[in-house]
Write a protein that holds these residues in place. Structure first.
Motif, PDB file in Angstrom:
ATOM      1  N   ARG A 193       0.839  -1.197   0.000  1.00  0.00           N
ATOM      2  CA  ARG A 193       0.000   0.000   0.000  1.00  0.00           C
ATOM      3  C   ARG A 193       0.877   1.252   0.000  1.00  0.00           C
ATOM      4  NH1 ARG A 193      -2.306  -4.774  -0.208  1.00  0.00           N
ATOM      5  NH2 ARG A 193      -4.556  -4.736   0.091  1.00  0.00           N
TER       6      ARG A 193
ATOM      7  N   GLU B 224      -5.519   2.733  -0.980  1.00  0.00           N
ATOM      8  CA  GLU B 224      -5.685   1.380  -1.528  1.00  0.00           C
ATOM      9  C   GLU B 224      -6.722   1.437  -2.653  1.00  0.00           C
ATOM     10  OE1 GLU B 224      -6.225  -2.863   0.609  1.00  0.00           O
ATOM     11  OE2 GLU B 224      -7.951  -1.530   0.771  1.00  0.00           O
TER      12      GLU B 224
ATOM     13  N   ARG C  76      -9.330   0.603  -5.420  1.00  0.00           N
ATOM     14  CA  ARG C  76     -10.181  -0.543  -5.750  1.00  0.00           C
ATOM     15  C   ARG C  76     -10.319  -0.599  -7.267  1.00  0.00           C
ATOM     16  NH1 ARG C  76     -15.404   1.360  -3.099  1.00  0.00           N
ATOM     17  NH2 ARG C  76     -14.576   3.235  -4.112  1.00  0.00           N
TER      18      ARG C  76
ATOM     19  N   ALA D 261      -5.122  -8.795 -12.248  1.00  0.00           N
ATOM     20  CA  ALA D 261      -5.682  -8.700 -10.899  1.00  0.00           C
ATOM     21  C   ALA D 261      -4.626  -9.003  -9.847  1.00  0.00           C
ATOM     22  CB  ALA D 261      -6.871  -9.656 -10.757  1.00  0.00           C
ATOM     23  N   GLN D 262      -3.796  -9.994 -10.118  1.00  0.00           N
ATOM     24  CA  GLN D 262      -2.717 -10.313  -9.174  1.00  0.00           C
ATOM     25  C   GLN D 262      -1.706  -9.183  -9.082  1.00  0.00           C
ATOM     26  OE1 GLN D 262      -1.416 -13.977 -10.934  1.00  0.00           O
ATOM     27  NE2 GLN D 262      -3.062 -15.199 -10.010  1.00  0.00           N
TER      28      GLN D 262
ATOM     29  N   GLU E 258      -3.092  -6.412  -6.884  1.00  0.00           N
ATOM     30  CA  GLU E 258      -2.983  -6.759  -5.465  1.00  0.00           C
ATOM     31  C   GLU E 258      -1.536  -6.646  -4.979  1.00  0.00           C
ATOM     32  OE1 GLU E 258      -5.205  -7.717  -3.187  1.00  0.00           O
ATOM     33  OE2 GLU E 258      -7.041  -7.908  -4.386  1.00  0.00           O
ATOM     34  N   ARG E 259      -0.609  -7.144  -5.786  1.00  0.00           N
ATOM     35  CA  ARG E 259       0.786  -7.117  -5.374  1.00  0.00           C
ATOM     36  C   ARG E 259       1.293  -5.690  -5.213  1.00  0.00           C
ATOM     37  NH1 ARG E 259       5.634  -6.458  -7.505  1.00  0.00           N
ATOM     38  NH2 ARG E 259       4.770  -6.062  -9.569  1.00  0.00           N
TER      39      ARG E 259
ATOM     40  N   ALA F 225      -6.789  -3.180  -4.345  1.00  0.00           N
ATOM     41  CA  ALA F 225      -7.780  -4.211  -4.043  1.00  0.00           C
ATOM     42  C   ALA F 225      -8.476  -4.550  -5.352  1.00  0.00           C
ATOM     43  CB  ALA F 225      -8.774  -3.717  -3.008  1.00  0.00           C
ATOM     44  N   ALA F 226      -8.193  -5.721  -5.896  1.00  0.00           N
ATOM     45  CA  ALA F 226      -8.721  -6.113  -7.201  1.00  0.00           C
ATOM     46  C   ALA F 226      -9.991  -6.927  -7.039  1.00  0.00           C
ATOM     47  CB  ALA F 226      -7.680  -6.917  -7.978  1.00  0.00           C
ATOM     48  N   LYS F 227     -10.960  -6.643  -7.895  1.00  0.00           N
ATOM     49  CA  LYS F 227     -12.165  -7.457  -7.980  1.00  0.00           C
ATOM     50  C   LYS F 227     -12.196  -8.064  -9.374  1.00  0.00           C
ATOM     51  CE  LYS F 227     -17.220  -7.391  -7.829  1.00  0.00           C
ATOM     52  NZ  LYS F 227     -18.431  -6.552  -7.675  1.00  0.00           N
TER      53      LYS F 227
ATOM     54  N   GLN G 123      -3.040   3.112 -11.615  1.00  0.00           N
ATOM     55  CA  GLN G 123      -3.048   2.651 -10.230  1.00  0.00           C
ATOM     56  C   GLN G 123      -2.151   3.517  -9.356  1.00  0.00           C
ATOM     57  OE1 GLN G 123      -2.322  -1.526  -9.624  1.00  0.00           O
ATOM     58  NE2 GLN G 123      -2.172  -1.331  -7.409  1.00  0.00           N
TER      59      GLN G 123
END
Length: 365
Positions: A35, A160, A162, A182-183, A186-187, A191-193, A282
């Protein structure tokens, strides 16, 4: 139809201008890996008194001046044995290793000259309240989490983003690209959906509350490629066609202030545009000014590599000792991606690199 390819520099300038940082939230330090800090992270001064950094003898350093193994100096005041982490006695300013002092029968001799501060952690040496542990806009690394916890920092304010990742169709390639992105979200602290394939983009745009949407597939001119038309109808289509190879059919738009990135339905093209544009989006959502600096390794190119001026090109490379070999260009086969050790960027203003040129190799997600 794509009438022109927008230069990558113009796309990134638009991202920097229009994408704003998300609202901060407070997390436990242990949950903050990746983060981005919303504010400078400060800690109370640590330690508040001088501490021993090593096990040894606490003593006044000036009493050892000129001491050596061949010239031992008697110590008028016998030193005090001390262990790492213990406070120094008031009359000591250093800690000598055990082998630097000979002690027997209540008498002590210095066998080496000890400098002031040797073996000592001074007040504020671990954390100074005037110097941030990490600054706003910097990502938290695993090492940072450990250091923050050791310094007594338990909660921090972070951003963070989304990000919703929508695979437009259920093909194995699009599904694989969606999982990879998505990974990576997150890495890198988001926050991936990850949606199930086949969701209607118009429905998603009408109901979505994420900070950004990434759509994979449907950006070309095929009969089923309708996502660009949907974005133009239901929101704002800012760019269709980017001067990135691979990835020329990518599109960028906005639903209000929320960025929408449409990626081609090929793994290589989706990955290339994500690396160059998606990560920048991002980063801006996370409040990282100008985008996060990408670590790279300078290596020598093993053969000449040509490129089209005006196109920013991503090329997978394989390392051979201290040089790298280009494996593909324009279209990047799956086998080239898996055999590569990283990628290099050929800027739009460059027509390629000569053999022996130094290039910056960056890691894949």
């Amino acid at each position: 139809m794509i009438s022109r390819l927008t230069p990558l520099s113009d796309v990134l300038a638009m991202v920097d201008l229009r994408v704003k940082a998300v609202t901060p939230r407070t997390l436990d330090v242990a949950a903050a890996a990746g983060r981005a800090l919303a504010v400078d992270a400060m800690a109370a001064p640590r330690p508040t008194a001088p501490l021993a950094l090593i096990d040894g003898w606490a003593l006044a350093s000036d009493a050892t001046l000129g001491a050596a193994a061949h010239n031992p100096l008697p110590l008028v005041h016998p030193p005090q044995r001390i262990e790492a982490g213990q406070p120094l006695p008031p009359d000591a300013d250093s800690v000598a290793p055990f082998h630097a002092v000979k002690s027997a029968n209540g008498l002590a001799e210095a066998l080496a000259t000890i400098n002031p501060g040797d073996g000592v952690l001074q007040p504020g040496g671990d954390s100074d309240p005037l110097i941030p542990l990490r600054r706003a806009g910097e990502r938290m690394r695993m090492m940072d989490l450990a250091a923050f916890a050791a310094a007594g920092v338990s909660r921090i304010a972070v951003r963070e983003p989304r990000i919703r990742v929508l695979p437009l169709r259920g093909s194995t390639i699009i599904a694989a690209a969606a999982r990879l992105l998505a990974q990576d979200v997150e890495r890198r602290g988001g926050a991936a959906k990850l949606d199930e394939p086949g969701r209607d983009l118009g429905t998603v745009l009408a109901s979505e509350t994420a900070d950004a949407i990434v759509v994979i597939g449907g950006t070309g001119s095929g009969r089923n490629d309708t996502c660009v038309h949907t974005m133009a109808r239901d929101s704002e289509l800012a760019v269709h066609g980017m001067a990135i190879a691979p990835g020329e059919t990518a599109a960028l738009g906005f639903a209000g202030s929320r960025p929408l990135l449409l990626l081609p339905g090929r793994l290589d093209a989706a990955l290339a545009v994500w690396l160059m544009v998606g990560r920048r989006i991002q980063d801006r959502l996370a409040g990282i000014p100008g985008g996060e600096r990408q670590l790279s390794e300078p290596l020598t190119l093993s053969r000449k590599l040509s490129s089209t001026v005006g196109l920013c090109e991503i090329v997978p490379v394989r390392r051979i000792q201290n040089s790298v070999e280009p494996l593909a260009s324009k279209y990047l086969p799956l086998s080239a991606l898996t055999r590569s050790d990283g990628w290099i960027l050929i800027p739009a203003e460059c027509d390629g690199y000569d053999e022996g040129a130094t290039v910056q190799v960056r890691p894949w997600p």
